[in-house]
Scaffold this active site. Structure first.
Site, PDB file in Angstrom:
ATOM      1  N   GLU A 179      50.377  57.253 -49.988  1.00 30.69           N
ATOM      2  CA  GLU A 179      49.385  57.548 -48.936  1.00 30.69           C
ATOM      3  C   GLU A 179      49.159  59.041 -48.808  1.00 30.69           C
ATOM      4  O   GLU A 179      49.962  59.843 -49.292  1.00 30.69           O
ATOM      5  CB  GLU A 179      49.796  56.979 -47.575  1.00 30.69           C
ATOM      6  CG  GLU A 179      51.239  57.213 -47.154  1.00 30.69           C
ATOM      7  CD  GLU A 179      51.772  58.593 -47.307  1.00 30.69           C
ATOM      8  OE1 GLU A 179      51.174  59.520 -46.704  1.00 30.69           O
ATOM      9  OE2 GLU A 179      52.781  58.795 -47.999  1.00 30.69           O
ATOM     10  N   GLU A 322      52.386  60.619 -50.849  1.00 31.75           N
ATOM     11  CA  GLU A 322      51.464  60.441 -51.989  1.00 31.75           C
ATOM     12  C   GLU A 322      51.937  59.365 -52.967  1.00 31.75           C
ATOM     13  O   GLU A 322      51.305  59.144 -53.993  1.00 31.75           O
ATOM     14  CB  GLU A 322      51.273  61.749 -52.794  1.00 31.75           C
ATOM     15  CG  GLU A 322      50.803  62.937 -51.998  1.00 31.75           C
ATOM     16  CD  GLU A 322      50.610  64.191 -52.863  1.00 31.75           C
ATOM     17  OE1 GLU A 322      50.695  64.101 -54.093  1.00 31.75           O
ATOM     18  OE2 GLU A 322      50.361  65.267 -52.277  1.00 31.75           O
TER      19      GLU A 322
HETATM   20  O1  LIG Z   1      56.734  59.911 -47.393  1.00 31.60           O
HETATM   21  C1  LIG Z   1      57.334  60.492 -46.481  1.00 31.60           C
HETATM   22  O2  LIG Z   1      58.426  60.080 -46.063  1.00 31.60           O
HETATM   23  C2  LIG Z   1      56.670  61.717 -45.869  1.00 31.60           C
HETATM   24  C3  LIG Z   1      57.378  62.518 -44.989  1.00 31.60           C
HETATM   25  C4  LIG Z   1      56.769  63.641 -44.481  1.00 31.60           C
HETATM   26  C5  LIG Z   1      55.458  63.943 -44.827  1.00 31.60           C
HETATM   27  N1  LIG Z   1      54.757  63.142 -45.677  1.00 31.60           N
HETATM   28  C6  LIG Z   1      53.354  63.489 -46.065  1.00 31.60           C
HETATM   29  O3  LIG Z   1      52.867  64.496 -45.186  1.00 31.60           O
HETATM   30  C7  LIG Z   1      51.753  64.061 -44.440  1.00 31.60           C
HETATM   31  C8  LIG Z   1      52.145  63.653 -43.070  1.00 31.60           C
HETATM   32  O4  LIG Z   1      52.879  64.637 -42.412  1.00 31.60           O
HETATM   33  P1  LIG Z   1      52.523  64.961 -40.879  1.00 31.60           P
HETATM   34  O5  LIG Z   1      53.527  66.005 -40.509  1.00 31.60           O
HETATM   35  O6  LIG Z   1      51.110  65.470 -40.874  1.00 31.60           O
HETATM   36  O7  LIG Z   1      52.693  63.690 -40.146  1.00 31.60           O
HETATM   37  C9  LIG Z   1      51.193  62.847 -45.179  1.00 31.60           C
HETATM   38  O8  LIG Z   1      50.128  63.213 -45.988  1.00 31.60           O
HETATM   39  C10 LIG Z   1      52.378  62.323 -45.974  1.00 31.60           C
HETATM   40  O9  LIG Z   1      51.975  61.954 -47.271  1.00 31.60           O
HETATM   41  C11 LIG Z   1      55.357  62.044 -46.205  1.00 31.60           C
HETATM   42  C1  LIG Z   2      49.366  69.990 -46.586  1.00 34.17           C
HETATM   43  C2  LIG Z   2      49.648  68.832 -47.513  1.00 34.17           C
HETATM   44  C3  LIG Z   2      50.181  67.640 -46.980  1.00 34.17           C
HETATM   45  C4  LIG Z   2      50.452  66.580 -47.843  1.00 34.17           C
HETATM   46  N1  LIG Z   2      50.957  65.362 -47.665  1.00 34.17           N
HETATM   47  C5  LIG Z   2      51.037  64.743 -48.831  1.00 34.17           C
HETATM   48  N2  LIG Z   2      50.580  65.544 -49.769  1.00 34.17           N
HETATM   49  C6  LIG Z   2      50.198  66.708 -49.219  1.00 34.17           C
HETATM   50  C7  LIG Z   2      49.663  67.866 -49.757  1.00 34.17           C
HETATM   51  C8  LIG Z   2      49.386  68.939 -48.900  1.00 34.17           C
HETATM   52  C9  LIG Z   2      48.778  70.194 -49.484  1.00 34.17           C
END
Ligand SMILES: O=C(O)c1ccc[n+]([C@@H]2O[C@H](COP(=O)([O-])O)[C@@H](O)[C@H]2O)c1
Ligand SMILES: Cc1cc2nc[nH]c2cc1C
Length: 357
Positions: A179, A322
């Site tokens: 995602e 992702e």
């Molecule tokens: O996959 C996870 O456990 C994970 C943990 C922290 C952040 N992320 C990635 O970071 C983004 C979300 O972070 P946030 O702080 O905006 O909630 C989102 O695009 C996710 O793909 C993903």
């Molecule tokens: C800011 C940022 C948040 C993300 N979350 C998952 N891929 C990412 C890539 C970037 C650049």
């Protein structure tokens, strides 16, 4: 439309069958005949046996792999729960299609395809190669109103189910789920709090990066959202509609679709695990079609895996999303599969097989 979607969902879930015990038993026998210590590849042997049960053949295949990346925006970002703003979601989504994001780099090393899906990005996307399954231009802020309607939640789930079926028909053997969506660790933690029945503080982390004050704000936003909607854990569509994201709904659908169409789906981090919890609440048998990959950094991750009775094999403290952690499992599975397919048996090398004692 909502009733129609719900009936369709009930009907599709009724089609989910248990894994083939025959194929699993044949796979265990095959492992035990390979010239190596019994269970020498540990949990990797069990994962391949699970895949044999899903694909209903001892001769399982991991040839064609894809990672489906559901991209969507979250209205709750207006509460200051993320360090970046929503515009980043569209930029990174377009980068998936250009082949230049982290998951593209990782997937390219194992020949897995990256399939970005716009299921609810706030802006219009122009890059070719993004599958358009947009339900809306982002969700609403759950601190003020329902994030989406029940109908939208069901529509997004159906999109994921349909995609799994399409990919199975196109010849993919295994899917990873990923995602992209700024703010989606807030929506995920909120849903985890309700479904696990634990305080938001116990399941909320700093996501892609927050200060201590930011984390306090994030927990407070989740508390306010739950207090406003009072979603009931035994109503997964209601929980999703109140607090969710379209990405979580699409991932839930892909998992249900994996179980319906008999294709394994590899989990990634917190967002996919929450989708796994929702899929389990909608159709419990789905869990046997899910493959755990890594134990992520967010505090909810370990608790959700426990609830799903799944054990991740990579402990890397990942927090990227992702689908990167799910893709990281692919080369490990390929190595185990190479042994499964190609290694000499005890018979080949004229050595007495180990007995199970
Ligand atoms: O996959 C996870 O456990 C994970 C943990 C922290 C952040 N992320 C990635 O970071 C983004 C979300 O972070 P946030 O702080 O905006 O909630 C989102 O695009 C996710 O793909 C993903
Ligand atoms: C800011 C940022 C948040 C993300 N979350 C998952 N891929 C990412 C890539 C970037 C650049």
């Amino acid at each position: 439309m909502e009733e129609y979607y719900q009936r369709q969902l009930d009907c599709l879930c009724g089609q989910v069958r248990p894994l083939s015990e025959e194929a699993k038993e044949a796979s265990v026998c095959h492992w035990d005949g390979i010239a190596k210590p019994l269970n020498g590849l540990g949990r990797f042997e069990r994962i391949l046996t699970q895949i044999a049960g899903i694909q209903r053949t001892e001769n399982l295949s991991l040839d064609r792999k894809a990672v489906v990346v559901f991209c969507a925006d979250n209205g709750v970002v207006e509460e200051g729960v993320s360090q970046t703003d929503s515009s980043v979601t569209a930029i990174v989504t377009e980068n998936f299609a250009r082949g230049i994001a982290s998951v593209n780099r990782m997937a390219s090393t194992v020949g897995a395809e990256v399939l970005p899906v716009d299921i609810g990005v706030a802006g219009e996307l122009h890059e070719p190669g993004i599958r358009n399954m947009k339900v809306d231009f982002g969700t609403k802020n759950f601190c003020r109103e329902m994030a989406m309607t029940r109908e939208q939640a069901l529509e997004a789930i159906h999109n994921g189910i349909a995609l799994a079926g399409e990919l199975k028909d196109a010849g993919y053997d295994i899917l990873a789920v990923g995602e992209m969506g700024i703010g989606n660790t807030t929506t995920s933690s909120a849903i985890a709090s309700v479904l696990l029945d634990v305080d938001p503080e116990a399941v909320t982390g700093k996501g892609a990066g927050l200060s201590d004050e930011g984390l306090t704000r994030k927990i407070d936003a989740i508390r306010r959202g739950i207090a406003l909607h009072h979603p009931a854990a035994d109503d997964p569509i209601g929980v999703l509609a109140s607090l969710g994201g379209f990405d979580i709904a699409g991932m839930t659908g892909l998992m249900l679709g994996g179980a319906i169409s008999r294709i394994p789906v590899v989990l990634d981090g917190i967002i996919s695990e929450v989708a796994g919890l929702l899929a389990m609440a909608i159709c419990p048998q789905t869990v046997s079609y899910l493959i755990p990959s890594h134990l992520g950094k967010e505090p909810a991750c370990a608790q959700i895996y426990e609830r799903l009775h799944l054990e991740p094999v990579i402990h890397g403290n990942l927090a990227l999303g992702e689908g990167t952690g799910a893709v990281m499992l692919f080369p490990l599975l390929d190595m185990a599969w190479e042994v499964y397919k190609e290694n000499s048996t005890f018979e080949d090398i004229h050595v007495k097989a180990y007995e199970k004692l």
